[in-house]
Design a protein around this motif. Structure first.
Motif, mmCIF file in Angstrom:
data_model
loop_
_atom_site.group_PDB
_atom_site.id
_atom_site.type_symbol
_atom_site.label_atom_id
_atom_site.label_comp_id
_atom_site.label_asym_id
_atom_site.label_seq_id
_atom_site.Cartn_x
_atom_site.Cartn_y
_atom_site.Cartn_z
ATOM 1 N N ASP A 30 8.347 2.310 12.305
ATOM 2 C CA ASP A 30 7.855 2.026 10.960
ATOM 3 C C ASP A 30 8.880 1.259 10.139
ATOM 4 N N ALA A 31 8.377 0.530 9.151
ATOM 5 C CA ALA A 31 9.244 -0.248 8.262
ATOM 6 C C ALA A 31 10.116 0.693 7.437
ATOM 7 N N PRO A 32 11.435 0.531 7.474
ATOM 8 C CA PRO A 32 12.323 1.386 6.701
ATOM 9 C C PRO A 32 12.439 0.963 5.235
ATOM 10 N N LEU A 33 11.891 -0.207 4.890
ATOM 11 C CA LEU A 33 11.938 -0.702 3.522
ATOM 12 C C LEU A 33 10.849 -1.742 3.318
ATOM 13 N N VAL A 34 10.619 -2.102 2.079
ATOM 14 C CA VAL A 34 9.651 -3.141 1.724
ATOM 15 C C VAL A 34 10.331 -4.486 1.895
ATOM 16 N N GLY A 35 9.658 -5.435 2.523
ATOM 17 C CA GLY A 35 10.242 -6.755 2.689
ATOM 18 C C GLY A 35 9.389 -7.645 3.563
ATOM 19 N N THR A 36 10.015 -8.680 4.093
ATOM 20 C CA THR A 36 9.343 -9.645 4.960
ATOM 21 C C THR A 36 9.758 -9.395 6.399
ATOM 22 N N LEU A 84 10.493 4.346 -6.701
ATOM 23 C CA LEU A 84 9.200 3.969 -7.264
ATOM 24 C C LEU A 84 8.130 4.847 -6.626
ATOM 25 N N THR A 85 7.203 5.344 -7.447
ATOM 26 C CA THR A 85 6.121 6.193 -6.975
ATOM 27 C C THR A 85 4.838 5.778 -7.670
ATOM 28 N N THR A 92 0.824 -1.201 0.000
ATOM 29 C CA THR A 92 0.000 0.000 0.000
ATOM 30 C C THR A 92 0.864 1.259 0.000
ATOM 31 N N ALA A 93 2.165 1.101 -0.059
ATOM 32 C CA ALA A 93 3.079 2.245 -0.033
ATOM 33 C C ALA A 93 2.889 3.108 -1.282
ATOM 34 N N GLN A 94 3.019 4.418 -1.102
ATOM 35 C CA GLN A 94 2.902 5.345 -2.223
ATOM 36 C C GLN A 94 4.247 5.584 -2.900
ATOM 37 N N THR A 95 5.330 5.507 -2.127
ATOM 38 C CA THR A 95 6.667 5.700 -2.684
ATOM 39 C C THR A 95 7.632 4.704 -2.049
ATOM 40 N N MET A 96 8.704 4.433 -2.757
ATOM 41 C CA MET A 96 9.756 3.571 -2.230
ATOM 42 C C MET A 96 11.070 4.013 -2.856
ATOM 43 N N LYS A 97 12.108 4.077 -2.027
ATOM 44 C CA LYS A 97 13.437 4.417 -2.528
ATOM 45 C C LYS A 97 14.412 3.391 -1.975
ATOM 46 N N LEU A 98 15.187 2.795 -2.860
ATOM 47 C CA LEU A 98 16.193 1.811 -2.491
ATOM 48 C C LEU A 98 17.521 2.292 -3.030
ATOM 49 N N SER A 99 18.491 2.468 -2.140
ATOM 50 C CA SER A 99 19.810 2.938 -2.547
ATOM 51 C C SER A 99 20.877 1.964 -2.081
ATOM 52 N N THR A 100 21.814 1.690 -2.960
ATOM 53 C CA THR A 100 22.995 0.916 -2.617
ATOM 54 C C THR A 100 24.195 1.708 -3.126
ATOM 55 N N GLU A 159 5.177 -11.840 7.617
ATOM 56 C CA GLU A 159 4.260 -11.003 6.848
ATOM 57 C C GLU A 159 5.029 -9.979 6.010
ATOM 58 N N LEU A 160 4.526 -9.706 4.798
ATOM 59 C CA LEU A 160 5.118 -8.665 3.954
ATOM 60 C C LEU A 160 4.766 -7.307 4.541
ATOM 61 N N VAL A 161 5.742 -6.402 4.526
ATOM 62 C CA VAL A 161 5.516 -5.047 5.011
ATOM 63 C C VAL A 161 5.900 -4.049 3.931
ATOM 64 N N ALA A 162 5.199 -2.942 3.909
ATOM 65 C CA ALA A 162 5.477 -1.858 2.965
ATOM 66 C C ALA A 162 6.290 -0.781 3.664
ATOM 67 N N PHE A 163 6.969 0.021 2.892
ATOM 68 C CA PHE A 163 7.736 1.133 3.426
ATOM 69 C C PHE A 163 6.815 2.048 4.226
ATOM 70 N N GLY A 164 7.212 2.359 5.450
ATOM 71 C CA GLY A 164 6.452 3.281 6.285
ATOM 72 C C GLY A 164 5.330 2.657 7.089
ATOM 73 N N GLU A 165 5.048 1.374 6.894
ATOM 74 C CA GLU A 165 4.002 0.717 7.677
ATOM 75 C C GLU A 165 4.450 0.558 9.124
#
Length: 141
Positions: free
Chosen positions: A67-73, A32-33, A17-25, A127-133
């Motif tokens: 809150d979740a800092p990234l999308v994942g499990t 993603l928006t 349900t996240a509106q935006t996601m940023k992944l940096s390495t 459970e899968l979590v979205a960024f910011g959940e």
């Protein structure tokens, strides 16, 4: 990063349900928006009055949650046969690991933002979590 890993990231974002996601390495950055997220930002005059009234509740609610800092499990414990990092009622110190989030086969520790008491766990193990959940609700000490 392989194409398959990229597609898995996009699929996780699509399911969330996240509106935006940023992944940096060190090698790349992916942002993603969702389609509707850029329209309000473009209308600066309309967003200014709403921004003055709306942000007040949001920071207050996020200040009492980790809150979740990234999308994942979400993983509550370091291994399936071990006890959870924290349980409701536990007192934790700033920086103490409260859970793990797995993304692209890499485990990321989520630290406590301050000395606090965990009031509730918002997600189930695996459970899968979205960024910011919200992952945990807490009360600062």
């Amino acid at each position: 990063m392989t194409n398959q890993e990229f597609f898995e990231i996009v699929a996780c974002f699509d399911r969330s349900t996240a509106q935006t996601m940023k992944l940096s390495t060190q090698e790349f950055t992916i942002e993603l928006t969702r389609g509707g997220a850029s329209a309000p930002a473009a209308s600066a005059p309309a967003a200014a009055p709403a921004a003055a009234a709306a942000p007040v509740p949001a920071p207050q609610s996020s200040s009492s949650s980790i809150d979740a800092p990234l999308v994942g499990t979400f993983y509550a414990a370091p291994a399936p046969d071990q006890a959870p990092f924290v349980l409701p009622g536990d007192r934790v110190s700033k920086g103490q690991t409260v859970c793990l989030i797995e993304a692209m086969k890499m485990m990321s520790e989520v630290p406590a933002p301050c000395d606090c008491v965990i009031e509730s766990v918002c997600k189930s193990n695996g459970e899968l979590v979205a960024f910011g959940e919200p992952l945990f609700r807490y009360r600062p000490c």
